[in-house]
Design a protein around this motif. Sequence first.
Motif, short mmCIF file in Angstrom:
data_model
loop_
_atom_site.label_atom_id
_atom_site.label_comp_id
_atom_site.label_asym_id
_atom_site.label_seq_id
_atom_site.Cartn_x
_atom_site.Cartn_y
_atom_site.Cartn_z
N GLY A 85 0.80 -1.22 0.00
CA GLY A 85 0.00 0.00 0.00
C GLY A 85 0.84 1.27 0.00
O GLY A 85 1.91 1.33 -0.60
N GLN A 86 0.37 2.29 0.69
CA GLN A 86 1.01 3.61 0.66
C GLN A 86 2.00 3.81 1.81
O GLN A 86 2.50 4.92 2.01
N THR A 87 2.30 2.78 2.56
CA THR A 87 3.25 2.90 3.67
C THR A 87 4.68 2.98 3.14
O THR A 87 5.06 2.23 2.25
N ASP A 88 5.47 3.91 3.68
CA ASP A 88 6.89 3.99 3.32
C ASP A 88 7.64 2.83 3.98
O ASP A 88 7.49 2.59 5.18
N ARG A 89 8.46 2.13 3.18
CA ARG A 89 9.29 1.06 3.73
C ARG A 89 10.71 1.21 3.19
O ARG A 89 10.91 1.43 2.01
N SER A 90 11.68 1.08 4.10
CA SER A 90 13.08 1.14 3.70
C SER A 90 13.84 -0.12 4.08
O SER A 90 15.01 -0.27 3.73
N ALA A 131 13.57 4.70 0.35
CA ALA A 131 12.28 4.23 0.83
C ALA A 131 11.27 4.21 -0.32
O ALA A 131 11.31 5.06 -1.21
N VAL A 132 10.38 3.22 -0.29
CA VAL A 132 9.42 3.06 -1.38
C VAL A 132 8.01 2.89 -0.83
O VAL A 132 7.82 2.58 0.34
N LYS A 133 7.03 3.10 -1.69
CA LYS A 133 5.63 2.83 -1.39
C LYS A 133 5.11 1.74 -2.33
O LYS A 133 5.68 1.50 -3.39
N GLN A 134 4.07 1.10 -1.93
CA GLN A 134 3.29 0.16 -2.73
C GLN A 134 3.97 -1.19 -2.97
O GLN A 134 3.41 -2.23 -2.64
N SER A 135 5.17 -1.22 -3.58
CA SER A 135 5.73 -2.52 -3.94
C SER A 135 7.26 -2.50 -3.99
O SER A 135 7.87 -1.43 -4.12
N GLU A 136 7.83 -3.68 -3.87
CA GLU A 136 9.28 -3.85 -3.99
C GLU A 136 9.54 -5.31 -4.36
O GLU A 136 8.72 -6.20 -4.08
#
Length: 199
Positions: A85-90, A131-136
């Motif tokens: 989703g729209q959560t920032d993840r690093s 950091a990214v949103k949605q997908s990695e």
Amino acid sequence: VQVTVPEAGTNVHRRVGTTVLSETTTENQQTLDATLNEGGRLEITWRAKITPGSVDQALTTTSLSVVDVREDGVHVTWRVDFAFGQTDRSTFRLEVPQDYLVELVEGKNVRGWDMVTEGERNFLNVELLTAVKQSEQMTVHLSRRMVFPLGESITVSVPFVAVPDAALHRGTVQIRRSTILELQTSEDRGVTRTDSANV
């Protein structure tokens, strides 16, 4: 500069010049040394220890794994697609089987990775460049050196890379073998089997 980290098991990343140092604390209130950059800024990121029941309801994963059984052992290529989703993840945290060596973690946005052992479980912590949103997406390469004696049978469990804090994990495992080895399924649980001859 010294930084005190409240909880053991916290994964901390510190930038020293152009190098990022990764460390997991082993005790509560552990003190770490940190260096200010040229502008007087302190660059540090952290991720708290994942405990049983700590599930991110927005995080789901889909994996595609190729397991090669060769004369020298088992080699695994495990691609994981994360959706969140729209959560920032690093950072991401994966659990890998104990008997396997992590050889490489690949991804266009992968900065680095390290291994942490907690009890009888091995965790792979992966840090992203940005950091990214949605997908990695990333790919983990593992191996386990083994000897297959001629004329004898050995039971080998298919390795599994898990994402402990994912609400849902689904995927496909493809098993391949050397032409001089014979494979037979002795037990399968929680999976749907498809023989390549029927695809």
